[in-house]
Design a protein around this motif. Structure first.
Motif, PDB file in Angstrom:
ATOM      1  N   VAL A   1       7.054 -78.376 -17.249  1.00 61.77           N
ATOM      2  CA  VAL A   1       8.134 -78.387 -16.271  1.00 61.77           C
ATOM      3  C   VAL A   1       9.334 -79.076 -16.919  1.00 61.77           C
ATOM      4  O   VAL A   1       9.224 -80.204 -17.412  1.00 61.77           O
ATOM      5  N   TRP A   2      10.454 -78.356 -16.925  1.00 64.72           N
ATOM      6  CA  TRP A   2      11.696 -78.839 -17.520  1.00 64.72           C
ATOM      7  C   TRP A   2      12.739 -79.039 -16.436  1.00 64.72           C
ATOM      8  O   TRP A   2      12.806 -78.250 -15.481  1.00 64.72           O
ATOM      9  N   ALA A   3      13.561 -80.065 -16.591  1.00 61.21           N
ATOM     10  CA  ALA A   3      14.708 -80.284 -15.698  1.00 61.21           C
ATOM     11  C   ALA A   3      15.919 -79.648 -16.358  1.00 61.21           C
ATOM     12  O   ALA A   3      16.286 -80.017 -17.477  1.00 61.21           O
ATOM     13  N   MET A   4      16.515 -78.674 -15.666  1.00 59.73           N
ATOM     14  CA  MET A   4      17.693 -77.994 -16.203  1.00 59.73           C
ATOM     15  C   MET A   4      18.895 -78.316 -15.323  1.00 59.73           C
ATOM     16  O   MET A   4      18.793 -78.205 -14.090  1.00 59.73           O
ATOM     17  N   PRO A   5      20.011 -78.692 -15.922  1.00 57.07           N
ATOM     18  CA  PRO A   5      21.211 -78.923 -15.119  1.00 57.07           C
ATOM     19  C   PRO A   5      21.564 -77.659 -14.326  1.00 57.07           C
ATOM     20  O   PRO A   5      21.498 -76.546 -14.854  1.00 57.07           O
ATOM     21  N   GLN A   6      21.908 -77.849 -13.067  1.00 63.24           N
ATOM     22  CA  GLN A   6      22.222 -76.720 -12.180  1.00 63.24           C
ATOM     23  C   GLN A   6      23.282 -75.802 -12.796  1.00 63.24           C
ATOM     24  O   GLN A   6      23.179 -74.583 -12.707  1.00 63.24           O
ATOM     25  N   ARG A   7      24.268 -76.382 -13.472  1.00 65.00           N
ATOM     26  CA  ARG A   7      25.351 -75.585 -14.048  1.00 65.00           C
ATOM     27  C   ARG A   7      24.873 -74.636 -15.147  1.00 65.00           C
ATOM     28  O   ARG A   7      25.551 -73.684 -15.492  1.00 65.00           O
ATOM     29  N   ALA A   8      23.682 -74.880 -15.709  1.00 63.72           N
ATOM     30  CA  ALA A   8      23.165 -74.068 -16.811  1.00 63.72           C
ATOM     31  C   ALA A   8      22.187 -72.986 -16.361  1.00 63.72           C
ATOM     32  O   ALA A   8      21.815 -72.121 -17.158  1.00 63.72           O
ATOM     33  N   VAL A   9      21.789 -73.009 -15.107  1.00 68.55           N
ATOM     34  CA  VAL A   9      20.748 -72.085 -14.642  1.00 68.55           C
ATOM     35  C   VAL A   9      21.182 -70.625 -14.747  1.00 68.55           C
ATOM     36  O   VAL A   9      20.415 -69.762 -15.191  1.00 68.55           O
ATOM     37  N   GLY A  10      22.405 -70.313 -14.387  1.00 74.81           N
ATOM     38  CA  GLY A  10      22.873 -68.931 -14.430  1.00 74.81           C
ATOM     39  C   GLY A  10      22.826 -68.339 -15.823  1.00 74.81           C
ATOM     40  O   GLY A  10      22.348 -67.209 -16.013  1.00 74.81           O
ATOM     41  N   SER A  11      23.276 -69.091 -16.817  1.00 72.54           N
ATOM     42  CA  SER A  11      23.255 -68.563 -18.183  1.00 72.54           C
ATOM     43  C   SER A  11      21.820 -68.421 -18.686  1.00 72.54           C
ATOM     44  O   SER A  11      21.525 -67.530 -19.483  1.00 72.54           O
ATOM     45  N   PHE A  12      20.924 -69.280 -18.210  1.00 78.12           N
ATOM     46  CA  PHE A  12      19.518 -69.163 -18.584  1.00 78.12           C
ATOM     47  C   PHE A  12      18.902 -67.909 -17.956  1.00 78.12           C
ATOM     48  O   PHE A  12      18.215 -67.144 -18.640  1.00 78.12           O
ATOM     49  N   LEU A  13      19.156 -67.677 -16.695  1.00 77.80           N
ATOM     50  CA  LEU A  13      18.634 -66.479 -16.016  1.00 77.80           C
ATOM     51  C   LEU A  13      19.076 -65.204 -16.727  1.00 77.80           C
ATOM     52  O   LEU A  13      18.316 -64.239 -16.821  1.00 77.80           O
ATOM     53  N   ALA A  14      20.285 -65.194 -17.236  1.00 73.50           N
ATOM     54  CA  ALA A  14      20.819 -64.007 -17.908  1.00 73.50           C
ATOM     55  C   ALA A  14      20.035 -63.651 -19.170  1.00 73.50           C
ATOM     56  O   ALA A  14      20.093 -62.509 -19.621  1.00 73.50           O
ATOM     57  N   LEU A  15      19.292 -64.604 -19.722  1.00 74.99           N
ATOM     58  CA  LEU A  15      18.526 -64.361 -20.939  1.00 74.99           C
ATOM     59  C   LEU A  15      17.127 -63.817 -20.682  1.00 74.99           C
ATOM     60  O   LEU A  15      16.437 -63.411 -21.622  1.00 74.99           O
ATOM     61  N   ILE A  16      16.678 -63.816 -19.441  1.00 74.86           N
ATOM     62  CA  ILE A  16      15.295 -63.450 -19.124  1.00 74.86           C
ATOM     63  C   ILE A  16      15.175 -61.934 -19.000  1.00 74.86           C
ATOM     64  O   ILE A  16      15.756 -61.333 -18.102  1.00 74.86           O
TER      65      ILE A  16
END
Length: 127
Positions: free
Chosen positions: A65-80
């Motif tokens: 389980v990783w803590a990701m800053p909320q501001r980074a979630v969108g760019s992470f989702l785009a990679l999936i």
């Protein structure tokens, strides 16, 4: 925002840098509730697993389980890439977190590797 990872995003594996680049920090290594199956998805590069909920035949699967800053979630989702996505994953202690899940249609022909207890153990078995 907590995000559970079960495969190539685990510490030291090929896609872990995608978490680190976004300022994510490791909270804990734990396991799912005993209600999941893990499959090796064919043809994925780097190799990736697919986690699916299976209340009848599931077992506990290792994850981080990783803590990701909320501001980074969108760019992470785009990679999936499909058939993977983020959904709700139940942890062994009853908590629910967002985490990687796989669409069921992608499991046709994907070996069930749940018996290894996690992706890292499965990869180690390959030699």
């Amino acid at each position: 925002m907590p995000i559970a990872v079960v495969g190539a995003h685990l510490s030291g594996l090929p896609l872990n840098g995608q978490l680190l680049e976004r300022g994510a920090t490791l909270i804990e290594a734990t396991v799912t509730a005993p209600r999941y199956r893990l499959h090796a998805l064919p043809g994925t590069v780097p190799p990736k697993p697919g986690l699916v909920r299976d209340a009848d035949r599931g077992q506990a699967i290792a994850l981080e389980v990783w803590a990701m800053p909320q501001r980074a979630v969108g760019s992470f989702l785009a990679l999936i890439p499909p058939p993977l996505g983020l959904g709700s994953v139940e942890l062994a202690d009853g908590r629910w977190v967002h985490g990687f899940l796989c669409e069921a249609h992608a499991l046709a022909g994907a070996p069930d590797v749940s018996g290894f207890g996690g992706w890292r153990a499965y990869l180690a078995s390959l030699g």
